[in-house]
Design a protein around this motif. Structure first.
Motif, PDB file in Angstrom:
ATOM      1  N   ALA A 156       0.845  -1.202   0.000  1.00 22.72           N
ATOM      2  CA  ALA A 156       0.000   0.000   0.000  1.00 22.72           C
ATOM      3  C   ALA A 156       0.873   1.241   0.000  1.00 22.72           C
ATOM      4  O   ALA A 156       1.714   1.411   0.892  1.00 22.72           O
ATOM      5  CB  ALA A 156      -0.916  -0.003   1.221  1.00 22.72           C
ATOM      6  N   ALA A 157       0.686   2.079  -1.004  1.00 25.98           N
ATOM      7  CA  ALA A 157       1.363   3.374  -1.055  1.00 25.98           C
ATOM      8  C   ALA A 157       0.462   4.387  -0.367  1.00 25.98           C
ATOM      9  O   ALA A 157      -0.693   4.578  -0.771  1.00 25.98           O
ATOM     10  CB  ALA A 157       1.635   3.778  -2.500  1.00 25.98           C
ATOM     11  N   ILE A 158       0.977   5.008   0.671  1.00 25.75           N
ATOM     12  CA  ILE A 158       0.168   5.914   1.485  1.00 25.75           C
ATOM     13  C   ILE A 158       0.808   7.293   1.502  1.00 25.75           C
ATOM     14  O   ILE A 158       1.997   7.444   1.840  1.00 25.75           O
ATOM     15  CB  ILE A 158       0.028   5.368   2.921  1.00 25.75           C
ATOM     16  CG1 ILE A 158      -0.722   4.027   2.885  1.00 25.75           C
ATOM     17  CG2 ILE A 158      -0.698   6.365   3.819  1.00 25.75           C
ATOM     18  CD1 ILE A 158      -0.808   3.327   4.206  1.00 25.75           C
ATOM     19  N   ALA A 159       0.036   8.283   1.116  1.00 25.72           N
ATOM     20  CA  ALA A 159       0.497   9.667   1.165  1.00 25.72           C
ATOM     21  C   ALA A 159       0.445  10.139   2.615  1.00 25.72           C
ATOM     22  O   ALA A 159      -0.577  10.012   3.279  1.00 25.72           O
ATOM     23  CB  ALA A 159      -0.375  10.549   0.282  1.00 25.72           C
ATOM     24  N   THR A 160       1.563  10.657   3.116  1.00 21.22           N
ATOM     25  CA  THR A 160       1.655  11.162   4.478  1.00 21.22           C
ATOM     26  C   THR A 160       2.182  12.596   4.439  1.00 21.22           C
ATOM     27  O   THR A 160       2.649  13.059   3.392  1.00 21.22           O
ATOM     28  CB  THR A 160       2.606  10.296   5.332  1.00 21.22           C
ATOM     29  OG1 THR A 160       3.969  10.647   5.016  1.00 21.22           O
ATOM     30  CG2 THR A 160       2.396   8.802   5.082  1.00 21.22           C
ATOM     31  N   PRO A 161       2.150  13.305   5.566  1.00 21.84           N
ATOM     32  CA  PRO A 161       2.751  14.644   5.586  1.00 21.84           C
ATOM     33  C   PRO A 161       4.238  14.628   5.279  1.00 21.84           C
ATOM     34  O   PRO A 161       4.824  15.672   4.980  1.00 21.84           O
ATOM     35  CB  PRO A 161       2.487  15.099   7.028  1.00 21.84           C
ATOM     36  CG  PRO A 161       1.259  14.358   7.446  1.00 21.84           C
ATOM     37  CD  PRO A 161       1.411  13.011   6.802  1.00 21.84           C
ATOM     38  N   HIS A 162       4.879  13.435   5.318  1.00 20.12           N
ATOM     39  CA  HIS A 162       6.306  13.314   5.047  1.00 20.12           C
ATOM     40  C   HIS A 162       6.573  12.776   3.642  1.00 20.12           C
ATOM     41  O   HIS A 162       7.708  12.439   3.309  1.00 20.12           O
ATOM     42  CB  HIS A 162       6.946  12.382   6.075  1.00 20.12           C
ATOM     43  CG  HIS A 162       6.517  12.624   7.484  1.00 20.12           C
ATOM     44  ND1 HIS A 162       6.798  13.788   8.160  1.00 20.12           N
ATOM     45  CD2 HIS A 162       5.769  11.867   8.329  1.00 20.12           C
ATOM     46  CE1 HIS A 162       6.265  13.736   9.369  1.00 20.12           C
ATOM     47  NE2 HIS A 162       5.631  12.583   9.498  1.00 20.12           N
ATOM     48  N   GLY A 163       5.536  12.678   2.828  1.00 20.26           N
ATOM     49  CA  GLY A 163       5.684  12.113   1.502  1.00 20.26           C
ATOM     50  C   GLY A 163       5.010  10.757   1.419  1.00 20.26           C
ATOM     51  O   GLY A 163       4.381  10.287   2.371  1.00 20.26           O
ATOM     52  N   VAL A 164       5.144  10.090   0.277  1.00 20.33           N
ATOM     53  CA  VAL A 164       4.520   8.795   0.080  1.00 20.33           C
ATOM     54  C   VAL A 164       5.382   7.714   0.709  1.00 20.33           C
ATOM     55  O   VAL A 164       6.573   7.618   0.435  1.00 20.33           O
ATOM     56  CB  VAL A 164       4.314   8.493  -1.430  1.00 20.33           C
ATOM     57  CG1 VAL A 164       3.732   7.104  -1.607  1.00 20.33           C
ATOM     58  CG2 VAL A 164       3.388   9.533  -2.047  1.00 20.33           C
ATOM     59  N   ARG A 165       4.765   6.914   1.567  1.00 22.13           N
ATOM     60  CA  ARG A 165       5.455   5.800   2.228  1.00 22.13           C
ATOM     61  C   ARG A 165       4.732   4.504   1.841  1.00 22.13           C
ATOM     62  O   ARG A 165       3.559   4.517   1.455  1.00 22.13           O
ATOM     63  CB  ARG A 165       5.437   5.972   3.743  1.00 22.13           C
ATOM     64  CG  ARG A 165       6.065   7.283   4.231  1.00 22.13           C
ATOM     65  CD  ARG A 165       7.562   7.283   4.069  1.00 22.13           C
ATOM     66  NE  ARG A 165       8.192   8.503   4.548  1.00 22.13           N
ATOM     67  CZ  ARG A 165       8.602   8.712   5.808  1.00 22.13           C
ATOM     68  NH1 ARG A 165       8.424   7.740   6.708  1.00 22.13           N
ATOM     69  NH2 ARG A 165       9.177   9.833   6.156  1.00 22.13           N
ATOM     70  N   VAL A 166       5.422   3.361   1.971  1.00 24.00           N
ATOM     71  CA  VAL A 166       4.884   2.096   1.531  1.00 24.00           C
ATOM     72  C   VAL A 166       4.822   1.093   2.673  1.00 24.00           C
ATOM     73  O   VAL A 166       5.778   0.920   3.427  1.00 24.00           O
ATOM     74  CB  VAL A 166       5.704   1.504   0.367  1.00 24.00           C
ATOM     75  CG1 VAL A 166       5.181   0.119  -0.026  1.00 24.00           C
ATOM     76  CG2 VAL A 166       5.669   2.435  -0.839  1.00 24.00           C
ATOM     77  N   LEU A 167       3.668   0.432   2.790  1.00 18.38           N
ATOM     78  CA  LEU A 167       3.498  -0.716   3.677  1.00 18.38           C
ATOM     79  C   LEU A 167       3.403  -1.964   2.800  1.00 18.38           C
ATOM     80  O   LEU A 167       2.674  -1.968   1.822  1.00 18.38           O
ATOM     81  CB  LEU A 167       2.216  -0.587   4.511  1.00 18.38           C
ATOM     82  CG  LEU A 167       2.105   0.578   5.487  1.00 18.38           C
ATOM     83  CD1 LEU A 167       0.737   0.543   6.155  1.00 18.38           C
ATOM     84  CD2 LEU A 167       3.199   0.523   6.533  1.00 18.38           C
ATOM     85  N   ASP A 168       4.139  -3.010   3.175  1.00 14.18           N
ATOM     86  CA  ASP A 168       4.051  -4.243   2.383  1.00 14.18           C
ATOM     87  C   ASP A 168       4.241  -5.440   3.283  1.00 14.18           C
ATOM     88  O   ASP A 168       4.203  -5.334   4.500  1.00 14.18           O
ATOM     89  CB  ASP A 168       5.064  -4.220   1.231  1.00 14.18           C
ATOM     90  CG  ASP A 168       6.495  -3.924   1.687  1.00 14.18           C
ATOM     91  OD1 ASP A 168       6.769  -4.066   2.900  1.00 14.18           O
ATOM     92  OD2 ASP A 168       7.317  -3.583   0.833  1.00 14.18           O
TER      93      ASP A 168
END
Length: 216
Positions: free
Chosen positions: A204-216
């Motif tokens: 899952a690519a998730i947009a955060t206040p720190h940029g896009v982060r990935v959970l896998d």
């Protein structure tokens, strides 16, 4: 009149972990977002507990683990938690799709995700599909179905953290069958990307206040 096509939409992501603390720490490290204070509770019937994080209106992330203080349930726990080896690393294991008529969606689905079970946690009440053996259908790539019977949606009670799902990538050897099942239950969401692959994998690519982060 012909049959009405069911409608479904993504409801939440499921991160499984050997312990709730490990799962929360993993999410916080990956996303750079604190899950404290913990918002969640216990599922007494299945001997599990969880922590929730908002991913926007009507959508959230759930970290779930076996509750070490709860007695063992009389049936298999959901989300394949009984199959987790000791010390298993947290991972994005599954996702859940929301529908207004779970029985109609279950009947329409070309792959059966389980049987409809009644569940509750505090003031929340819902119906959800769970396999009799607790396993995840299609290695977690096929969503469980949920129908909320209480209002408001759980995401409404979660703090806004500025995080949003951008893309849920599903890889599986039976991608075509999974796609046909999603189409049958009326789930069409541009954020869901399904691809044929030798092995199952969710990310899952998730947009955060720190940029896009990935959970896998």
């Amino acid at each position: 009149m012909g049959n009405i096509t069911p409608h479904a939409e993504p409801d939440h992501l499921v991160v499984t972990a050997a312990s709730l603390e490990q799962g929360m720490a993993w999410v916080e490290d990956r996303l750079g977002i604190s899950m404290a204070p913990r918002i969640g509770g216990e599922h007494v019937r299945l001997g599990t507990h969880n922590a929730l994080m908002s991913l926007g209106p009507g959508f959230y992330l759930e970290v779930i683990a076996i509750n070490p203080e709860a007695p063992p349930p009389s049936r298999a726990r959901w989300f394949a938690l009984d199959a987790l080896p000791a010390g298993a690393a947290p991972r994005l294991a599954h996702w859940v799709a929301r529908t207004g008529d779970i029985h109609a969606a279950l009947q329409a689905s070309t792959i059966q995700p389980g049987i409809v079970e009644e569940m509750s946690r505090g003031k929340l009440h819902w119906l959800i599909t769970i396999a009799a053996d607790g396993a995840l259908q299609c290695d977690g790539a096929l969503p469980s179905l949920i129908q909320w019977q209480s209002e408001p949606h759980p995401a409404a009670a979660l703090p806004e953290l500025g995080c949003r799902l951008e893309r849920l990538a599903l890889e599986h050897p039976q991608a075509q069958r999974i796609g046909e099942s999603l189409e049958a239950i009326g789930l069409r969401d541009h954020r869901i990307a399904l691809r044929d692959a030798p092995a199952a994998r969710l990310s899952a690519a998730i947009a955060t206040p720190h940029g896009v982060r990935v959970l896998d």
